[in-house]
Scaffold this motif. Structure first.
Motif, short mmCIF file in Angstrom:
data_model
loop_
_atom_site.label_atom_id
_atom_site.label_comp_id
_atom_site.label_asym_id
_atom_site.label_seq_id
_atom_site.Cartn_x
_atom_site.Cartn_y
_atom_site.Cartn_z
N ILE A 143 9.27 9.87 6.97
CA ILE A 143 8.60 8.68 7.52
C ILE A 143 7.70 8.05 6.58
O ILE A 143 7.01 8.60 5.84
N LEU A 144 7.65 6.76 6.94
CA LEU A 144 6.62 5.74 6.13
C LEU A 144 6.10 4.82 7.00
O LEU A 144 6.94 4.18 7.42
N GLN A 145 4.67 4.58 6.90
CA GLN A 145 4.19 3.53 7.75
C GLN A 145 3.20 2.72 7.03
O GLN A 145 2.30 3.36 6.36
N ILE A 146 3.13 1.29 7.19
CA ILE A 146 2.25 0.48 6.33
C ILE A 146 1.68 -0.10 7.47
O ILE A 146 2.04 -0.80 8.44
N GLY A 147 0.03 -0.03 7.51
CA GLY A 147 -0.41 -0.75 8.76
C GLY A 147 -1.87 -1.42 8.26
O GLY A 147 -2.43 -1.29 7.13
N TRP A 148 -2.14 -2.34 9.21
CA TRP A 148 -3.14 -3.16 8.93
C TRP A 148 -4.07 -3.39 9.89
O TRP A 148 -3.72 -3.86 11.10
N THR A 149 -5.66 -3.30 9.88
CA THR A 149 -6.45 -3.55 11.09
C THR A 149 -7.74 -4.21 10.48
O THR A 149 -8.29 -3.87 9.49
N ASP A 150 -8.23 -5.28 11.39
CA ASP A 150 -9.31 -5.93 10.91
C ASP A 150 -10.12 -5.94 12.15
O ASP A 150 -10.10 -6.40 13.25
N ILE A 151 -11.56 -5.19 11.66
CA ILE A 151 -12.59 -4.89 13.09
C ILE A 151 -13.78 -6.11 12.78
O ILE A 151 -14.67 -5.85 13.38
N GLY A 152 -13.62 -6.86 11.60
CA GLY A 152 -14.96 -7.94 11.28
C GLY A 152 -16.22 -6.96 10.77
O GLY A 152 -16.00 -5.75 10.65
N ASP A 153 -17.19 -7.63 11.18
CA ASP A 153 -18.40 -7.02 10.55
C ASP A 153 -19.61 -6.69 11.89
O ASP A 153 -20.70 -6.66 11.42
N THR A 167 -3.79 0.61 5.40
CA THR A 167 -3.56 2.04 5.52
C THR A 167 -1.90 2.19 5.28
O THR A 167 -1.05 1.50 5.69
N VAL A 168 -1.81 3.28 4.43
CA VAL A 168 -0.33 3.79 4.18
C VAL A 168 -0.23 5.18 4.54
O VAL A 168 -0.89 6.08 4.15
N ALA A 169 0.64 5.59 5.57
CA ALA A 169 0.99 7.00 6.06
C ALA A 169 2.23 7.48 5.65
O ALA A 169 3.20 6.98 6.08
N TYR A 170 2.46 8.59 5.30
CA TYR A 170 3.92 9.15 5.01
C TYR A 170 3.77 10.46 5.62
O TYR A 170 2.66 11.13 5.79
N GLY A 171 5.09 10.96 5.89
CA GLY A 171 5.31 12.32 6.56
C GLY A 171 6.70 12.77 6.68
O GLY A 171 7.60 11.88 6.21
N LEU A 172 6.97 13.97 6.92
CA LEU A 172 8.27 14.48 6.66
C LEU A 172 8.24 15.81 7.59
O LEU A 172 7.49 16.66 7.64
N ASN A 173 9.40 15.48 8.31
CA ASN A 173 9.65 16.49 9.60
C ASN A 173 10.80 17.15 9.23
O ASN A 173 11.58 16.71 9.07
#
Length: 729
Positions: free
Chosen positions: A486-496, A531-537
């Motif tokens: 599994i590979l996920q590329i994510g992005w979030t912006d919460i401001g200041d 963020t980049v998350a990886y996993g292996l099941n």
């Protein structure tokens, strides 16, 4: 050759066991003694080797005689019916079975034609193949009462070698009320191994076919180092078919306690209230007690109401009286509705802390939540869209101003609107791709705080792209393996915008939130950046019954995240390595483990749990290790071991033990042992438990418990227990 006769008017009584069926019908189909016409009874079938009618109009059936009607069966050696006198003579051995509940055995019987009155000699009545009443004589009176004279009552297995049963009740007379399902004993003795122990001039007991009846329940003996030796004698009181009350006085040299339990079932719900009032020497001159209440109701329009309320007089009461081991009391009222594409949940929560380290005025003690979510499936863009609205508020009773290091009396209200769209594609190569787009808008109202603005707003867009490649391989022996990178590329912006973080102080990093864009448990705090998350099941299933699975995962981010605690494993720009595995061997052994491994190859958190179960033994053990983390209140490492097991030493004897051991302090915090003897007629339970920990309100205690239950007078009377056998001498 055996002959059968269908009897609807000549022998209707043969269908009636002396214990439980209504009076038989006459030739016109009316019950005897009734002037109202009714439906005719089901005809009785009589089977015997010989059937004939004498010149005196006497019906005689002899040789393997059996009579059937409905679920009632009568067997005897010979039956003679004199129609002129209306009497029935039955020669034994006689056996009458009424379903699986009542069996009557007798040597001989003489009854009237409707079997409402009569006499049985050498009779024995058996309830549910367990409780037996053996008497010299049994009399049937009025079709409702059965009287037994010089009777012995026991549920123990009775041997033919003359040895007495383990326990029995001897009575001059016992009257069984078929309608009320009660046994009335006169001049009764309780004997253990034929030695008189107690004498009762009169006593009433429910017969085993009665599910609920007012009366005394099993008493228990309890000895504690704080309260001395005491006895609890519960009394169960029925308040109609849908309500009951249990009153249990508990008396020792140092306490006078009245325990109460009230239950009521409604057409669309139920409630249960447990409580106690105490006057003891631990708090002289003060009343102590607790109230726990819970209930569920099905409301119109698919709504459900659930409440769970807990209140206690002081922090030590639950421990002193061996009740639930709680360090915080959570009371909650929840209104919810769940449908295929929508969810509504509203709750009001109150917390009461029992910890010495916490100040009740400084914790959020009153909390309110409303959450609504709706799913849509747009045709034009495909996929699934979710719209959710949430409101939250919590209040501290303190009016102190919060600051950078202490929340003090800060109160917070929050409203969140969230929109999320996701869609997945599966390609011919097996690759599964999922796209997720969303945004959340939050508004915060903050009171009693000198740092945060009284009103703040925040807008947080987000997106994620996830790739999965599930693969399957079948081995030659029939085993199946699964592998999924599994590979996920994510992005979030919460401001200041600076907002308080009161709801997400403790974070657990596990397989459930590996692919979440925010791993905080509530939406007041959100992760930010790329963020980049990886996993292996991996999993393997064997046809022989064993199976294994494992997961590995990690998260990387472009900015340093400082809001996570040290032991959460999520701080910094790279998380700890998430490791989890499970092994199951058939249905007997299961081992699961999980942990967080940091960059120095040291575990910041680790847990191992094992469960082993066979026909004779069960064992559950857990090992937990947590590193130091001042943010979570741990200035020292925590290393603990839990153990709970039981073993059937021999048929009827079961030993048990439990232990909670603090490895860091090299001392036990809890320990206990127990021994239970159980057979078809008695259950003896002996236990010893020790609580070693102490606080300003709780002292170390030792608790001894002892109960004896005589099986046979209740629905769950121990029919599955070990049954003793007779041995030749």
């Amino acid at each position: 050759m055996r002959r059968a006769l269908l009897l609807s008017t000549v022998l209707p009584f043969l269908a009636v066991a002396p214990m439980s069926l209504p009076a038989p019908a006459d030739a016109q189909g009316r019950p005897f003694g009734s002037q109202t016409a009714g439906a005719t009874q089901t005809p009785a079938i009589l089977v015997a080797d010989q059937l004939f009618i004498t010149p005196e109009r006497t019906l005689v059936a002899q040789g393997n005689v059996e009579a059937f009607q409905g679920n009632t069966r009568l067997s005897a050696k010979k039956i003679t019916f004199d129609q002129t006198e209306g009497s029935l003579q039955i020669e034994g051995p006689i056996r009458i079975d009424e379903g699986e509940d009542v069996t009557i055995l007798a040597d001989a019987a003489e009854l009237d034609r409707d079997m409402r009155n009569g006499l049985l000699v050498g009779a024995r009545m058996v309830f549910q193949q367990q409780l037996q009443l053996a008497s010299l004589q049994m009399t049937r009176v009025g079709g409702r009462y059965t009287q037994l004279y010089k009777t012995a009552v026991t549920s123990c297995h009775v041997c033919n070698d003359g040895r007495p049963p383990l326990w029995q009740i001897r009575a001059e007379r016992i009257t069984h009320d078929q309608q009320e399902k009660q046994l009335y004993l006169e001049s009764a003795q309780l004997r253990v191994m034929d030695v008189p122990v107690f004498y009762f001039p009169a006593i009433r007991l429910p017969d085993p076919t009665l599910e609920r009846a007012s009366g005394f329940l099993i008493p228990s003996l309890r000895t504690t180092s704080n309260l001395g030796t005491g006895v609890k004698v519960p009394y169960f009181l029925t308040l109609g078919p849908h309500r009951d009350l249990t009153i249990a006085p508990y008396v020792s040299s140092r306490t006078r306690t009245l325990d109460l339990r009230y239950r009521q079932a409604f057409r669309r719900g139920e409630i249960e209230i447990n409580g106690a009032y105490t006057r003891d020497d631990l708090y002289p001159g003060e009343g102590r007690g607790y109230v726990f209440a819970d209930g569920t109701f099905d409301l119109p329009r698919d709504f459900k109401l659930r409440f769970d309320v807990k209140s206690v007089s002081d922090d030590a009461y639950l421990v002193d009286y061996g009740l639930d081991d709680l360090d915080r009391l959570r009371s909650e009222v929840v209104l919810s509705r769940v449908k295929r594409d929508s969810l509504l949940r509203a709750s009001a929560i109150s917390y009461k802390t029992l910890r010495d380290s916490e100040d009740q005025d400084l914790i959020p003690s009153s909390i309110g939540n409303i959450y609504y979510e709706r799913r849509f499936f747009p045709d034009r863009i495909g996929g699934e869209m979710r719209l959710s609205v949430e409101t939250h508020g919590h209040n501290r009773t303190s009016d102190l101003e919060g600051n950078l290091t202490d929340a003090a009396g800060r109160d917070v209200g929050r409203a969140t609107l969230d929109l999320d769209w996701r869609r997945s594609w599966r390609f011919n190569s097996g690759l599964v791709t999922e796209v997720s787009l969303g945004a959340a808008a939050d508004i915060f109202e903050v009171f009693d705080d000198s740092v945060f603005d009284s009103t703040s707003t925040r807008f947080s867009p987000r997106s994620a792209l996830t790739f999965r490649l599930p693969m399957t391989r079948r081995e030659g022996g029939g085993a199946t393996q699964y592998l999924e990178p599994i590979l996920q590329i994510g992005w979030t912006d919460i401001g200041d915008t600076a907002v308080p973080n009161d709801e997400s102080n403790f974070v657990e990093f596990d397989r459930g939130n590996l692919l979440e864009l925010s791993r905080f448990p509530a939406t007041d705090a959100r992760e930010e950046g790329v963020t980049v998350a990886y996993g292996l099941n991996w999993a393997r299933y064997s046809p022989s019954g064993w199976q294994a699975s494992a997961t590995i995962g990690q998260v990387f981010r472009d900015t340093n995240e400082t809001r996570f605690t040290k032991s959460s494993g999520l701080g910094g720009t790279s998380s700890d390595l998430l490791l989890a595995a499970q092994l199951k061997l058939n249905d007997e052994l299961a081992i699961s483990t999980r942990g967080l491994l940091n960059g120095s190859l040291n575990f910041s958190k680790a847990e191992v749990r094992g469960d082993w179960m066979t026909d004779r033994a069960s064992l559950t053990g857990t090992y937990l290790w947590l590193g130091t983390d001042p943010a979570e209140g741990r200035s020292e490492e925590t290393s603990e071991l839990w153990f709970d097991g039981s073993y059937e030493v021999s048929p009827g004897w079961t030993a048990s033990a439990n232990l909670r051991y603090d490895i860091s302090d090299a001392r036990a915090t809890r320990a206990g042992v127990g021994l239970v003897y159980s057979n078809e007629c008695v259950k003896v339970d002996l236990s010893v438990n020790r609580r070693y920990t102490s606080t300003t309100s709780v002292e170390p205690t030792t608790d001894f418990g002892f109960t004896i239950a005589l099986n046979g007078f209740s629905v769950d009377g121990g029919s599955k227990s070990y049954r003793r056998s007779c041995k030749n001498t």
